[in-house]
Write a protein that holds these residues in place. Structure first.
Motif, PDB file in Angstrom:
ATOM      1  N   TYR A  36     128.961  18.102 -32.091  1.00 20.29           N
ATOM      2  CA  TYR A  36     127.495  18.129 -32.170  1.00 20.29           C
ATOM      3  C   TYR A  36     126.985  17.219 -33.278  1.00 20.29           C
ATOM      4  O   TYR A  36     127.463  17.262 -34.404  1.00 20.29           O
TER       5      TYR A  36
ATOM      6  N   ARG B   7     117.088  30.337 -32.852  1.00 17.12           N
ATOM      7  CA  ARG B   7     116.879  28.905 -32.618  1.00 17.12           C
ATOM      8  C   ARG B   7     117.173  28.152 -33.907  1.00 17.12           C
ATOM      9  O   ARG B   7     116.655  28.492 -34.961  1.00 17.12           O
TER      10      ARG B   7
ATOM     11  N   PHE C 125     128.150  29.091 -28.487  1.00 14.33           N
ATOM     12  CA  PHE C 125     127.814  30.120 -27.496  1.00 14.33           C
ATOM     13  C   PHE C 125     126.293  30.178 -27.437  1.00 14.33           C
ATOM     14  O   PHE C 125     125.636  30.530 -28.411  1.00 14.33           O
ATOM     15  N   SER C 126     125.733  29.813 -26.290  1.00 14.48           N
ATOM     16  CA  SER C 126     124.291  29.660 -26.166  1.00 14.48           C
ATOM     17  C   SER C 126     123.833  30.133 -24.786  1.00 14.48           C
ATOM     18  O   SER C 126     124.507  29.860 -23.789  1.00 14.48           O
ATOM     19  N   PRO C 127     122.700  30.850 -24.711  1.00 11.61           N
ATOM     20  CA  PRO C 127     122.221  31.249 -23.386  1.00 11.61           C
ATOM     21  C   PRO C 127     121.834  30.021 -22.566  1.00 11.61           C
ATOM     22  O   PRO C 127     121.423  29.003 -23.114  1.00 11.61           O
ATOM     23  N   ASP C 128     121.976  30.126 -21.246  1.00  8.28           N
ATOM     24  CA  ASP C 128     121.656  28.982 -20.396  1.00  8.28           C
ATOM     25  C   ASP C 128     120.195  28.962 -19.959  1.00  8.28           C
ATOM     26  O   ASP C 128     119.777  28.065 -19.233  1.00  8.28           O
ATOM     27  N   ARG C 129     119.417  29.954 -20.397  1.00 10.50           N
ATOM     28  CA  ARG C 129     117.970  29.982 -20.160  1.00 10.50           C
ATOM     29  C   ARG C 129     117.285  30.470 -21.422  1.00 10.50           C
ATOM     30  O   ARG C 129     117.909  31.106 -22.263  1.00 10.50           O
ATOM     31  N   ASP C 130     115.978  30.198 -21.529  1.00 12.48           N
ATOM     32  CA  ASP C 130     115.234  30.681 -22.689  1.00 12.48           C
ATOM     33  C   ASP C 130     115.172  32.191 -22.693  1.00 12.48           C
ATOM     34  O   ASP C 130     114.949  32.834 -21.650  1.00 12.48           O
TER      35      ASP C 130
ATOM     36  N   LYS D  48     118.076  24.103 -30.636  1.00  7.08           N
ATOM     37  CA  LYS D  48     119.065  24.732 -29.751  1.00  7.08           C
ATOM     38  C   LYS D  48     119.135  26.233 -29.993  1.00  7.08           C
ATOM     39  O   LYS D  48     119.124  26.696 -31.119  1.00  7.08           O
TER      40      LYS D  48
END
Length: 123
Positions: A67, A29, A110-115, A75
């Motif tokens: 960004y 994060r 590149f980021s997960p779409d859920r926690d 994020k």
């Protein structure tokens, strides 16, 4: 859903699954974002928290085109955490924050779409 194609590039040479496992990609994060005026290309200095096992690491990221600093704090992002540190202008970048180019070549993180838990490893 909008779909564009990236210019055709050859697929990288085939590797063994064990080679993939050598690349340690973790989720973290973003906890701090600073302007990086000394960088050759527009960039931010990121501090990313990967949780108890890895801790906080620094990364230089050329993501200023898409960004704003304010939207980055908090994020979740993916990063390679087992490359050797690399000197980028005046800072030591400890991890490689991952992204994909959009149609204009700007970096999309590149980021997960859920926690997911901090420090979780990509597989």
């Amino acid at each position: 859903m909008h779909s564009e194609h990236y210019p055709a590039t050859p697929v990288a040479e085939r590797i063994a699954f064990d080679d993939f496992l050598k690349v340690d990609i973790r989720v973290g994060r973003i906890v701090e974002v600073e302007e990086f005026a000394e960088a050759r290309n527009p960039a931010y200095k990121l501090t990313i928290d990967f949780g108890a096992g890895i801790g906080r690491k620094r990364s230089s990221a050329q993501i200023t085109a898409l960004y704003d600093r304010d939207e980055l704090a908090g994020k979740l992002v993916a990063a390679v955490v087992n490359f050797p540190p690399r000197q980028i202008a005046t800072m030591m970048s400890e991890v490689l924050t991952l992204g994909f180019p959009d149609e204009q070549g700007r970096v999309v993180l590149f980021s997960p779409d859920r926690d997911v838990p901090l420090g979780a490893r990509l597989f």
